[in-house]
Design a protein around this motif. Sequence first.
Motif, short mmCIF file in Angstrom:
data_model
loop_
_atom_site.label_atom_id
_atom_site.label_comp_id
_atom_site.label_asym_id
_atom_site.label_seq_id
_atom_site.Cartn_x
_atom_site.Cartn_y
_atom_site.Cartn_z
N THR A 55 0.27 6.57 -6.79
CA THR A 55 -1.08 6.94 -7.25
C THR A 55 -1.41 8.37 -6.88
O THR A 55 -1.98 9.13 -7.69
CB THR A 55 -2.13 5.97 -6.67
OG1 THR A 55 -1.82 4.63 -7.06
CG2 THR A 55 -3.52 6.32 -7.18
N SER A 56 -1.04 8.77 -5.68
CA SER A 56 -1.29 10.14 -5.24
C SER A 56 -0.53 11.14 -6.09
O SER A 56 -1.04 12.22 -6.44
CB SER A 56 -0.90 10.30 -3.77
OG SER A 56 -1.67 9.45 -2.94
N GLY A 115 7.61 6.82 -2.64
CA GLY A 115 7.23 5.53 -3.21
C GLY A 115 8.44 4.70 -3.57
O GLY A 115 8.46 3.47 -3.34
N GLY A 156 0.32 3.62 -3.00
CA GLY A 156 -0.42 4.79 -2.55
C GLY A 156 0.30 6.09 -2.88
O GLY A 156 -0.32 7.06 -3.35
N CYS A 157 1.63 6.10 -2.67
CA CYS A 157 2.41 7.31 -2.97
C CYS A 157 2.39 7.61 -4.47
O CYS A 157 2.18 8.75 -4.89
CB CYS A 157 3.84 7.14 -2.49
SG CYS A 157 4.05 7.18 -0.70
N ASP A 209 0.82 -1.22 0.00
CA ASP A 209 0.00 0.00 0.00
C ASP A 209 0.85 1.27 0.00
O ASP A 209 0.40 2.32 -0.48
CB ASP A 209 -0.92 0.02 1.23
CG ASP A 209 -2.05 -0.98 1.12
OD1 ASP A 209 -2.22 -1.55 0.02
OD2 ASP A 209 -2.74 -1.21 2.12
N LEU A 210 2.07 1.18 0.54
CA LEU A 210 2.90 2.38 0.66
C LEU A 210 3.38 2.90 -0.69
O LEU A 210 3.07 4.04 -1.07
CB LEU A 210 4.07 2.11 1.60
CG LEU A 210 3.68 1.78 3.05
CD1 LEU A 210 4.92 1.42 3.86
CD2 LEU A 210 2.97 2.96 3.69
#
Length: 258
Positions: free
Chosen positions: A96-97, A120, A93-94, A89-90
């Motif tokens: 994708t953000s 990321g 998530g980074c 997820d880390l």
Amino acid sequence: MLDRLSGLSGRGEGYQLLMSDQASEPVTDTSNPAGALAALTAQLGRSERLDQIVHQVEPLVERLRRSGAAYQALRGGWLGHALHPALTDLPLGCWTSALVLDLAGGRSSRKAATRLVGLGLVSALPTMATGVAEWGEADARAKRIGVVHAGANAMAWVLFARSWRARHLGAHYRGALWALAGGAAATGGAYLGGHLATLTDVGRGVRSAAPSPPPWSVPEEGAGPLTRVEVDIDLDTGDARPPGIDGPFGAAELDERT
């Protein structure tokens, strides 16, 4: 030829047998895109051409396995379950953000997007290490899919590294394009990771020193109905029996014992 099946009991409804052996594969409907993609993934698991890569990686993983405590820590022994899925997820998530900021954040968000890409990249390193540890415990088919999964994720890391470098050199638009390419590679890797996590036994091993329950035991009186049992099925004869019990053992006998 024996296959391991799980039987889910339902009083008054009989028993439904579900295939759960690693050597077996789920039946997929290839008439729709999702089924075709699942069938293609299963084909990767059967491709012996990937064994050459697998055999090159296995000695490296074996060295890591001999480290003992470090290997078990990477597998999540201290956590009680696999660590790798949580860490994914880390970086995802980074990245994708950062893509969201590239597309909708405007000029004021460029610095934040660059930092997210960098975070990321850093968080992907321990994530990869935990994935390697899980791969070391996989069966042959899962290892073949796993090397493709790892290759896609490695490609994503390189593309996002190019993105981070371009951003730092002031070429933000070029960095955003590299990030889009990296996002596509990461999505492919994530799909294969989901296949490994849900349709194989990768990441499901015991993580603690607690003894595993026996594969079969007759419930004590007053313990309630049996709700799950694993049985060995001979696909040639149709005979079924719980592991450790000799001789044919069918659903009728199972119902009598429960």
